[in-house]
Design a protein around this motif. Structure first.
Motif, short mmCIF file in Angstrom:
data_model
loop_
_atom_site.label_atom_id
_atom_site.label_comp_id
_atom_site.label_asym_id
_atom_site.label_seq_id
_atom_site.Cartn_x
_atom_site.Cartn_y
_atom_site.Cartn_z
N UNK A 11 19.78 -30.33 -8.34
CA UNK A 11 19.54 -31.52 -9.03
C UNK A 11 18.02 -31.22 -9.63
N UNK A 12 17.23 -30.36 -9.62
CA UNK A 12 15.99 -30.34 -9.79
C UNK A 12 15.56 -30.70 -11.27
N UNK A 13 16.55 -30.19 -12.06
CA UNK A 13 16.14 -30.64 -13.61
C UNK A 13 16.22 -32.39 -13.95
N UNK A 14 16.84 -32.91 -12.86
CA UNK A 14 17.03 -34.36 -13.02
C UNK A 14 16.04 -35.12 -12.06
N UNK A 15 15.00 -34.42 -11.66
CA UNK A 15 13.99 -35.35 -10.72
C UNK A 15 13.24 -36.16 -11.40
N UNK A 16 12.80 -36.05 -12.71
CA UNK A 16 12.08 -37.11 -13.53
C UNK A 16 12.82 -38.43 -13.88
N UNK A 17 14.14 -38.09 -14.02
CA UNK A 17 15.08 -39.22 -14.12
C UNK A 17 15.20 -39.86 -12.82
N UNK A 18 15.52 -39.19 -12.01
CA UNK A 18 15.86 -39.76 -10.60
C UNK A 18 14.68 -40.68 -10.19
N UNK A 19 13.45 -40.04 -10.10
CA UNK A 19 12.23 -40.91 -9.74
C UNK A 19 11.90 -42.08 -10.73
N UNK A 20 12.23 -42.05 -11.90
CA UNK A 20 11.94 -43.15 -12.70
C UNK A 20 12.91 -44.54 -12.56
N UNK A 21 14.53 -43.98 -12.15
CA UNK A 21 15.24 -44.98 -11.82
C UNK A 21 14.94 -45.55 -10.33
N UNK A 22 14.57 -44.87 -9.45
CA UNK A 22 14.07 -45.10 -8.10
C UNK A 22 12.83 -46.13 -8.38
#
Length: 133
Positions: A11-22
């Motif tokens: 899921x590494x490519x989605x790390x920025x999106x996940x971090x933003x949502x968190x």
């Protein structure tokens, strides 16, 4: 400093999106999430709300992943201060990444003066000004 690590496997490519949502979820509690290359680190050093625990973070991560379209395509494992999320379908991650890229707003920038707008119609009208003056 208290830190919780969210390891992302496939899921590494989605790390920025996940971090933003968190970070959106944690912002009112004095905590925030930072994206890294292969994971997300949750910094709880300014944490004020003691009702947050690993279980509530896992629930929020599930909501984020389900909202992105990963429902049923991941497994979450919890250890002391590490949450590991494994994607079961790398194809699904690629589809989500493509959709996110398509939905991203790309600003139009005037080559003459640097005026910026997300709307191509407004930019066309703006550029006419440079040729009329």
């Amino acid at each position: 400093m208290r830190v919780i690590k969210v390891k992302l496997v496939a899921l590494e490519p989605l790390s920025s999106i996940i971090a933003f949502e968190l970070s959106e979820f944690l912002s009112g509690m004095g905590a925030f999430a930072l994206p890294r290359e292969r994971d997300v680190v949750i910094d709880l050093s300014g944490f004020r709300d003691y009702s947050l625990n690993i279980a509530s973070l896992v629930n929020e991560l599930k909501r984020i992943l389900d909202r992105l379209g990963m429902a049923g395509d991941y497994v979450i494992e919890v250890e002391e201060s590490t949450i590991t999320i494994r994607a079961l379908s790398s194809e699904r991650v690629a589809e989500i990444l493509e959709q996110v890229k398509k939905d991203a707003v790309r600003p139009e920038i005037c080559p003459h003066c640097g005026f910026t707008t997300p709307y191509p119609e407004i930019m066309r009208e703006h550029i006419k000004i440079h040729y009329l003056l």
